[in-house]
Write a protein that holds these residues in place. Structure first.
Motif, short mmCIF file in Angstrom:
data_model
loop_
_atom_site.label_atom_id
_atom_site.label_comp_id
_atom_site.label_asym_id
_atom_site.label_seq_id
_atom_site.Cartn_x
_atom_site.Cartn_y
_atom_site.Cartn_z
N ALA A 1 65.38 111.40 10.09
CA ALA A 1 64.54 112.08 10.94
C ALA A 1 63.10 111.79 10.66
CB ALA A 1 64.38 113.88 10.35
N LYS A 2 62.44 111.99 9.49
CA LYS A 2 60.84 111.65 9.37
C LYS A 2 60.61 110.18 9.43
CE LYS A 2 59.52 115.97 6.87
NZ LYS A 2 60.88 116.54 7.04
N LEU A 3 61.78 109.44 9.06
CA LEU A 3 61.35 107.77 9.29
C LEU A 3 62.00 107.24 10.39
CD1 LEU A 3 62.21 107.31 5.42
CD2 LEU A 3 60.16 107.83 6.41
N LYS A 4 62.43 107.89 11.46
CA LYS A 4 62.98 107.25 12.53
C LYS A 4 62.00 106.83 13.35
CE LYS A 4 67.64 107.12 12.15
NZ LYS A 4 68.40 105.94 12.16
N ILE A 5 62.00 105.97 14.08
CA ILE A 5 60.98 105.54 14.95
C ILE A 5 61.39 106.60 16.36
CG2 ILE A 5 59.93 103.72 16.41
CD1 ILE A 5 60.40 101.86 14.35
N PRO A 6 60.67 107.33 17.02
CA PRO A 6 60.89 108.00 18.03
C PRO A 6 61.22 107.05 19.47
CG PRO A 6 58.85 108.95 17.22
CD PRO A 6 59.02 107.75 16.62
N VAL A 7 62.41 107.72 20.09
CA VAL A 7 62.78 106.85 21.19
C VAL A 7 61.92 107.27 22.42
CG1 VAL A 7 64.61 106.62 22.70
CG2 VAL A 7 65.20 107.20 20.09
N PRO A 8 61.31 106.40 23.00
CA PRO A 8 60.47 106.62 24.32
C PRO A 8 61.38 107.11 25.41
CG PRO A 8 59.89 104.59 23.34
CD PRO A 8 61.17 104.99 22.63
N ARG A 9 60.70 107.98 26.16
CA ARG A 9 61.49 108.67 27.22
C ARG A 9 61.70 107.54 28.18
NH1 ARG A 9 59.02 113.53 29.18
NH2 ARG A 9 60.54 113.67 30.64
N ARG A 10 62.71 107.89 29.06
CA ARG A 10 63.11 106.66 29.96
C ARG A 10 62.03 106.61 31.03
NH1 ARG A 10 68.11 109.40 29.14
NH2 ARG A 10 69.70 107.76 28.30
N ASN A 11 61.82 105.34 31.42
CA ASN A 11 60.88 105.20 32.49
C ASN A 11 59.52 105.36 32.09
OD1 ASN A 11 63.01 104.29 34.42
ND2 ASN A 11 63.23 106.58 34.82
N TYR A 12 59.09 105.31 30.66
CA TYR A 12 57.73 105.70 30.32
C TYR A 12 56.99 104.53 30.79
CZ TYR A 12 58.72 102.04 26.92
OH TYR A 12 59.18 100.73 26.25
N ILE A 13 55.56 104.88 31.10
CA ILE A 13 54.61 103.89 31.76
C ILE A 13 54.33 103.01 30.65
CG2 ILE A 13 54.04 105.68 33.56
CD1 ILE A 13 51.25 105.96 32.01
N GLN A 14 53.93 101.70 31.13
CA GLN A 14 53.55 100.79 30.22
C GLN A 14 51.93 100.77 30.29
OE1 GLN A 14 54.88 98.63 28.41
NE2 GLN A 14 57.12 99.09 28.80
N ARG A 15 51.38 101.00 29.31
CA ARG A 15 49.91 101.27 29.33
C ARG A 15 49.29 99.86 28.62
NH1 ARG A 15 48.28 107.06 26.97
NH2 ARG A 15 46.49 106.46 27.93
N SER A 16 49.23 98.85 29.60
CA SER A 16 49.19 97.53 29.28
C SER A 16 47.67 97.12 28.59
CB SER A 16 49.16 96.53 30.48
OG SER A 16 48.17 97.05 31.70
N GLY A 17 46.63 97.97 29.02
CA GLY A 17 45.36 97.78 28.22
C GLY A 17 45.50 98.35 26.88
N LEU A 18 46.08 99.41 26.71
CA LEU A 18 45.97 99.80 25.39
C LEU A 18 46.99 99.05 24.29
CD1 LEU A 18 46.17 103.66 25.34
CD2 LEU A 18 44.55 102.38 24.50
N LEU A 19 48.29 98.51 25.11
CA LEU A 19 48.98 97.84 24.25
C LEU A 19 48.49 96.32 23.97
CD1 LEU A 19 52.25 98.08 26.37
CD2 LEU A 19 51.84 99.08 24.20
N ASP A 20 47.54 95.76 24.77
CA ASP A 20 47.03 94.51 24.48
C ASP A 20 45.69 94.87 23.25
OD1 ASP A 20 48.04 93.20 26.42
OD2 ASP A 20 46.58 93.20 27.81
N THR A 21 45.24 95.75 23.49
CA THR A 21 44.33 96.34 22.21
C THR A 21 45.12 96.38 21.00
OG1 THR A 21 42.93 97.71 23.80
CG2 THR A 21 42.74 97.99 21.30
N LEU A 22 46.25 97.09 20.97
CA LEU A 22 47.24 97.12 19.71
C LEU A 22 47.59 95.69 19.22
CD1 LEU A 22 49.53 100.18 20.30
CD2 LEU A 22 47.72 99.99 18.57
N ARG A 23 47.83 94.87 19.97
CA ARG A 23 48.51 93.61 19.52
C ARG A 23 46.99 92.86 18.89
NH1 ARG A 23 50.23 93.49 25.02
NH2 ARG A 23 52.82 93.75 24.87
#
Length: 867
Positions: free
Chosen positions: A8-30
């Protein structure tokens, strides 16, 4: 069902199907993951968890662990257990978890964190996401987390998700460019992303104008969009143009079917659930009904998070969970209790003990929770759960109440300790356990100002301690406390018996406590002058420290202890080596720990006194008096003695010592060393009668308790006192007799330091014994050899006791006997030392001569001119 840390607490949550790709934030995270810390701070339902979960899965990030924090794990023990568990799959050494579980005191957590950092300091990059950091409010946990940040290795990257500002100061990371901060505004969806989320992720159909209206209501809040969509699907009017979680949840909940409402409310308190758990909580609830309920509720865009796709395990988002708990509280109390106890039984059956206990405490079934705690002695979360149990119920069980007391001492929750202590005294007055309570009162730092120890404590016998209904590790701690009391009463053999019994109780259950036992034994032997045995114990402790890299930061305990023993033997090169290693470990693993810094400066000053640099030693002592004023001058006792022997103890500092000793706790006033220093000062001030009375009393105690170290010191101080008064000079025979007595106690364990300190008085007498015939001196051959060493030391020729190969005079004695062909037992008899000591010397001889046999040792010794 897997155990909680795996499921439970150590499982990476499963994103819901067809979640939107937030490209700007993802680039910031990288870019941000190249930094030590990423902090994402925004409100509930803004997509923090989904953003990181989708990033980790999409980028296939290696060595990435996840920990979802909540109120049940926001304490020192649980938090760090889960942190270690999150990264454990990527580490080679998996022993740290067991060390944390066996840790008897929160005060040791910093050392374990140092070990953890040493373990993950490698070429691999590690990433750890801690979700819902806003639950970190416990002061002890915040302190430990702040400490962890200061020692965190460069190859570890923290991604912290929270609804609140950081619980610790992160300004230094921001200024140095080591922090990426993502705020609430950056987490908002744009209008285009909002419409994409409604269409693609939530499957909402309709014209752009309607979707734009929903988007404007939500103002970029993902949870708001989800709630708005759910309200739209359920034909709930969005009155006033406001979207609030409380309003929409109530309206949405009201539109659900009775079966759906019942499912949500009855499972609302659960940390996670699957079909089998639900079937046990809800009588007759089938797997098919579970699947239908989950599918229906997911289609209605309620906040249900999948944490394990393969096993179909789910949990509620905090937005929904908080609401459902309120709904659950409206059920009849009897119904609540039945549901929670059923759920607890289901989780206990699956060995998820922590969730079972949490649910029982929520049901106020405290005795049921205590029963489970008692059946699971090694559960690390025990400490935090105990704080949730009302004191009148908790004190029904001595074991758990005592654990709770020790935990709160460790986290400095003194008020809780006071309440527990008083309740325990009231309940167990007149029983054996009352004596344990008297013992633990020494931890009550609020109990009696300036008194850390009660000399009038009536201790329990070993048999009484064994009969107490306590865990073995707790019994070990009481036994070690008993040993300290015996030590301060000069009952050394009783102290030794307590330590040995503590070792038996500890067994294999706690490596940390066992190392502490060996250290306690080494300190006991050092105090009564058995320096050979003390070193043996320190070496055994070192083997435990070296058993795992996780103990690397604990090595200071060994090296500091060994430094002191080698100083007493005037083996100053070895002492310096130990001190250098202590300092190296301190600089690597510790950050501004005052007690360790004090100890290192203490030994540095001492080395100056012993190596003939008293002026520099005096400067260090004077600096320490002001720098560490909170510790008082009593903790500098040995340095004050060395200052006095060098004729450098200022009258004001001597008076300060006497005043502090007079007002001190019994533990200090009863210490033989403190009494010796006080006696020396009294004699120098001219208080002749009191000085001689006290020194004779001390020597009588030393003889009866067989304390070789203090008897040697006392005898030499008395010789010094006899030289202070002209009319005492006639007592030359008494001084010679006293010197012979000290030698008889000092030679086997090479107690040389007291002779060096009193060298101005003692050296002529030593030379007289050295030049006398065996018959005139009345000394054995071993004692004569010791006198030669003492003369060399007092003459400033300390290195003469070792030859080019580094052999001490005692090792040369053993080598000489060994070369004659006799056995180790015969060597022991001839030199009047123990068989164990002979074996230690033989191994040291082999090591220094780089040989592996008696024949080779004898041959090389003759070739090198040693024999």
């Amino acid at each position: 069902m897997e155990s909680l840390p795996e499921s439970a607490k150590l499982k990476i949550p499963v994103p819901r199907r067809n979640y939107i790709q937030r490209s700007g934030l993802l680039d910031t995270l990288r870019r941000g993951l190249e930094l030590p810390i990423v902090y994402v701070c925004s409100g509930a339902g803004t997509g923090k968890t989904t953003l990181l979960a989708s990033f980790i899965r999409g980028s296939k990030l290696k060595n990435a662990g996840w920990f979802s924090l909540d109120s049940s794990t926001a304490n020192v023990y649980s938090f760090w257990q889960y942190v270690v568990s999150a990264l454990d799959p990527f580490l080679d050494d998996n022993t740290l978890l067991s060390l944390i579980k066996s840790n008897p005191s929160p005060s040791h957590m910093e050392q374990l964190l140092e070990s953890f950092c040493a373990l993950i300091s490698a070429k691999d990059e590690y990433f750890l996401v801690i979700d819902d950091l806003q639950y970190m409010t416990d002061a002890a946990l915040i302190r430990s987390f702040d400490f962890f940040l200061t020692i965190m290795p460069e190859n570890l990257h923290l991604i912290l998700l929270s609804r609140a500002n950081p619980p610790v100061y992160l300004g230094q990371y921001a200024v140095s460019g080591k922090l990426l901060f993502i705020n609430a505004d950056e987490m908002k969806l744009s209008e285009d992303d909002s419409i994409s989320f409604l269409r693609t992720t939530l499957g909402i159909e309709g014209p752009d104008t309607d979707l734009k209206q929903l988007s404007s209501y939500a103002e970029g809040w993902i949870a708001g969009l989800q709630l708005a969509a759910a309200a739209e699907q359920n034909r709930t009017p969005m009155q006033g143009g406001s979207i609030t979680a409380d309003y929409l949840n109530r309206e949405i909940f009201a539109s659900l079917s009775p079966d759906e409402q019942n499912f949500l409310v009855c499972t609302g308190p659960l940390a996670y659930f699957d079909a089998s758990i639900c079937s046990e909580v809800l009588d007759g609830f089938t797997a098919a009904q579970f699947r239908n309920s989950i599918d229906s509720l997911t289609e209605k865009n309620l906040f249900i998070v999948c944490i394990d796709e393969e096993n179909h395990v789910y949990r509620y988002h905090n937005i929904l969970s908080d609401f459902l708990l309120k709904q659950f509280s409206h059920l009849p109390s009897g119904r609540q209790k039945v549901l929670l106890e059923k759920a607890a039984a289901a989780f206990e059956l699956r060995t998820d003990i922590t969730e079972a206990i949490r649910l029982l405490i929520l049901a106020e079934d405290y005795r049921g929770a205590m029963d489970i705690l008692l059946k699971n002695e090694n559960l690390s979360e025990t400490w935090s759960f105990l704080d949730s149990i009302p004191v009148p119920i908790l004190v029904e069980n001595q074991n758990l109440a005592f654990q709770c007391f020790l935990y709160n001492i460790g986290v400095l929750n003194i008020e809780r300790c006071r309440i527990l202590h008083n309740a325990l005294f009231q309940k167990y007055e007149g029983t054996d356990f009352e004596k344990v309570l008297q013992y633990i009162q020494i931890f009550r730092i609020d109990a009696v100002p300036n008194r850390l120890f009660n000399a009038d404590i009536h201790m329990l016998s070993i048999e009484q301690i064994e009969a107490l209904p306590l865990q073995n590790v707790l019994k070990s701690m009481i036994l070690l406390g008993n040993s300290q009391i015996f030590l301060n009463r000069f009952q050394y053999r009783e102290a030794e018996q307590c330590i040995e019994k503590a070792m038996q109780c500890t067994g294999d259950s706690s490596m940390a406590v066992m190392a502490f036992c060996w250290g306690s034994k080494a300190q006991l032997y050092e105090e009564d002058g058995q320096l050979n045995r003390s070193l043996d114990c320190y070496n055994t402790a070192l083997q435990l420290y070296n058993a795992s890299d996780l103990f690397a930061g604990l090595g200071t305990n060994y090296y500091i202890g060994a430094t002191g023993v080698f100083m007493r033997r005037m083996e100053l090169d070895k002492a310096q080596e130990m001190l250098d290693k202590s300092d190296s470990i301190y600089k690597k693993y510790h950050r501004k720990v005052p007690t360790l810094e004090l100890t290192l400066q203490y030994h540095t000053a001492e080395m100056n006194f012993l190596r003939g640099g008293p002026e520099k030693g005096k400067v260090i002592v004077e600096s320490m008096v002001s720098q560490f004023a909170q510790f008082g001058v009593l903790n500098l006792g040995r340095l004050l003695m060395e200052l006095d022997c060098a004729g450098m103890l200022e009258p004001s500092l001597a008076q300060h010592f006497q005043q502090e000793l007079s007002a001190a706790a019994d533990i200090y006033r009863s210490m033989l060393f403190m009494q010796l220093l006080e006696t020396r000062i009294l004699a120098e001030k001219g208080d002749r009668a009191n000085a001689f009375r006290k020194i004779d009393e001390i020597m009588s105690v030393c003889r009866s308790s067989q304390n070789s170290l203090r008897l040697v010191e006392a005898g030499l101080i008395k010789i010094y006192m006899l030289t202070l008064y002209p009319d005492e000079e006639k007592k030359k025979q008494e001084k010679t007799d006293l010197l012979r007595e000290t030698i008889s106690y000092a030679w086997e364990n090479r107690i040389l330091m007291p002779y060096f300190l009193e060298r101005n008085t003692i050296l002529p007498l030593l030379r007289g014994l050295d030049s006398a015939t065996d018959k005139e001196s009345g000394l054995s051959s071993s004692e004569k050899a010791f006198v030669r060493d003492a003369v060399a030391v007092c003459s400033g020729k300390n290195d003469t006791k070792e030859n080019a190969e580094g052999l001490s005079s005692r090792e040369i004695d053993v080598l000489r006997e060994l070369s004659s062909g006799i056995t180790n037992l015969e060597i022991a008899d001839r030199l009047c030392i123990s068989l164990a000591t002979v074996k230690t010397h033989v191994q040291s001889i082999y090591s220094k001569l780089c040989v592996s046999s008696r024949t080779a040792a004898s041959k090389k010794a003759k070739e090198e001119g040693i024999l």
